[in-house]
Design an enzyme around this catalytic site. Structure first.
Site, PDB file in Angstrom:
ATOM      1  N   HIS A 119     -18.121  16.683 103.985  1.00 13.55           N
ATOM      2  CA  HIS A 119     -19.226  17.117 103.136  1.00 13.55           C
ATOM      3  C   HIS A 119     -20.496  17.319 103.964  1.00 13.55           C
ATOM      4  O   HIS A 119     -20.589  16.860 105.100  1.00 13.55           O
ATOM      5  CB  HIS A 119     -19.511  16.092 102.029  1.00 13.55           C
ATOM      6  CG  HIS A 119     -20.039  14.788 102.538  1.00 13.55           C
ATOM      7  ND1 HIS A 119     -19.237  13.854 103.162  1.00 13.55           N
ATOM      8  CD2 HIS A 119     -21.296  14.270 102.542  1.00 13.55           C
ATOM      9  CE1 HIS A 119     -19.967  12.818 103.517  1.00 13.55           C
ATOM     10  NE2 HIS A 119     -21.226  13.046 103.160  1.00 13.55           N
ATOM     11  N   ASP A 146     -24.615  16.494 103.488  1.00 10.48           N
ATOM     12  CA  ASP A 146     -25.491  15.702 102.631  1.00 10.48           C
ATOM     13  C   ASP A 146     -26.446  16.649 101.905  1.00 10.48           C
ATOM     14  O   ASP A 146     -27.042  17.525 102.535  1.00 10.48           O
ATOM     15  CB  ASP A 146     -26.298  14.692 103.447  1.00 10.48           C
ATOM     16  CG  ASP A 146     -25.426  13.589 104.025  1.00 10.48           C
ATOM     17  OD1 ASP A 146     -24.371  13.298 103.432  1.00 10.48           O
ATOM     18  OD2 ASP A 146     -25.815  13.022 105.062  1.00 10.48           O
ATOM     19  N   HIS A 201     -19.677  16.470 108.049  1.00  9.06           N
ATOM     20  CA  HIS A 201     -19.204  15.181 108.557  1.00  9.06           C
ATOM     21  C   HIS A 201     -18.323  14.497 107.531  1.00  9.06           C
ATOM     22  O   HIS A 201     -18.224  14.929 106.391  1.00  9.06           O
ATOM     23  CB  HIS A 201     -20.390  14.288 108.947  1.00  9.06           C
ATOM     24  CG  HIS A 201     -21.309  13.978 107.808  1.00  9.06           C
ATOM     25  ND1 HIS A 201     -22.202  14.897 107.289  1.00  9.06           N
ATOM     26  CD2 HIS A 201     -21.481  12.859 107.085  1.00  9.06           C
ATOM     27  CE1 HIS A 201     -22.881  14.347 106.296  1.00  9.06           C
ATOM     28  NE2 HIS A 201     -22.459  13.111 106.146  1.00  9.06           N
ATOM     29  N   ARG A 220     -15.570  -1.573 107.985  1.00  6.25           N
ATOM     30  CA  ARG A 220     -16.646  -0.762 108.566  1.00  6.25           C
ATOM     31  C   ARG A 220     -17.853  -0.840 107.652  1.00  6.25           C
ATOM     32  O   ARG A 220     -17.735  -0.719 106.440  1.00  6.25           O
ATOM     33  CB  ARG A 220     -16.196   0.694 108.704  1.00  6.25           C
ATOM     34  CG  ARG A 220     -17.291   1.603 109.224  1.00  6.25           C
ATOM     35  CD  ARG A 220     -16.791   3.026 109.439  1.00  6.25           C
ATOM     36  NE  ARG A 220     -17.871   3.837 109.969  1.00  6.25           N
ATOM     37  CZ  ARG A 220     -18.644   4.629 109.237  1.00  6.25           C
ATOM     38  NH1 ARG A 220     -18.432   4.743 107.940  1.00  6.25           N
ATOM     39  NH2 ARG A 220     -19.618   5.317 109.784  1.00  6.25           N
TER      40      ARG A 220
END
Length: 187
Positions: free
Chosen positions: A54, A56, A110, A120
């Site tokens: 996607h 941002d 990204h 994570r």
């Protein structure tokens, strides 16, 4: 984070050859978002994504990755993993700034991938314009060789679009522009 993002906005303005304070002043009063992401370990990480590919929808993203990597950016027709460094931030351009720069800066495609052994964590700051600011490129970035690409909009309108009508992906700004134009003809 807001102060850092305003300094980055000054640098972006300078790089575009416009008054360095223009973008900083545009974002001084802002509707920014801070988010903590937690991605648990996954037994088969190749079968899942923490967050799919996607762009941002925000203006600027400042990311701090903890010890475990997972951010990947797309370039040269392949995905590249971004190494973690506890003392650094990763900065991405988002769709709102792409529109504000009249397409001279591009949103960063990204995604986030997960680990099979370790959780994570990341801390993300999203710079967004104040709700009453109209997103339109400065006149210095529009001419006969580089006409306007995107219609005027406000951040709350784009946020509503991505929250209620469209999940952010690789075509968000294009789909949003079409949605705006369709809605303006309906009015």
């Amino acid at each position: 984070m807001s102060s850092l993002s305003l300094e980055i906005m000054e640098l972006l303005g300078m790089s575009l050859g416009i008054e360095k304070s223009l973008f900083k002043e545009f974002f001084e009063e802002n509707e920014s978002i801070m988010r903590l992401n937690y991605y648990p370990p996954c037994q088969k990480p190749e079968l899942t994504l923490g967050m799919g590919p996607h762009y941002d929808p925000t203006s600027l993203t400042i990311l701090h990755q903890h010890c475990v990597g997972g951010l990947q950016v797309f370039g040269g027709n392949k995905w590249h993993s971004i190494n973690t460094n506890f003392n650094t931030f990763v900065v991405n351009i988002g769709d709102t700034f792409m529109a504000l720069s009249n397409g001279r800066y591009k949103s960063c495609l990204h995604r986030a991938v997960v680990s099979n052994t370790t959780p994570r964590k990341s801390l993300v700051f999203f710079l967004c314009p104040n709700k009453d600011k109209v997103v339109r490129p400065p006149t210095e970035l529009v001419d006969s060789n580089k006409p306007r690409i995107y219609p005027d909009f406000t951040w709350p309108t784009l946020l509503e679009f991505t929250q209620k009508h469209y999940r952010p992906d690789m075509n968000t700004l294009h789909a949003f522009s079409n949605w705006l134009q369709h809605n303006s003809t309906q009015a």
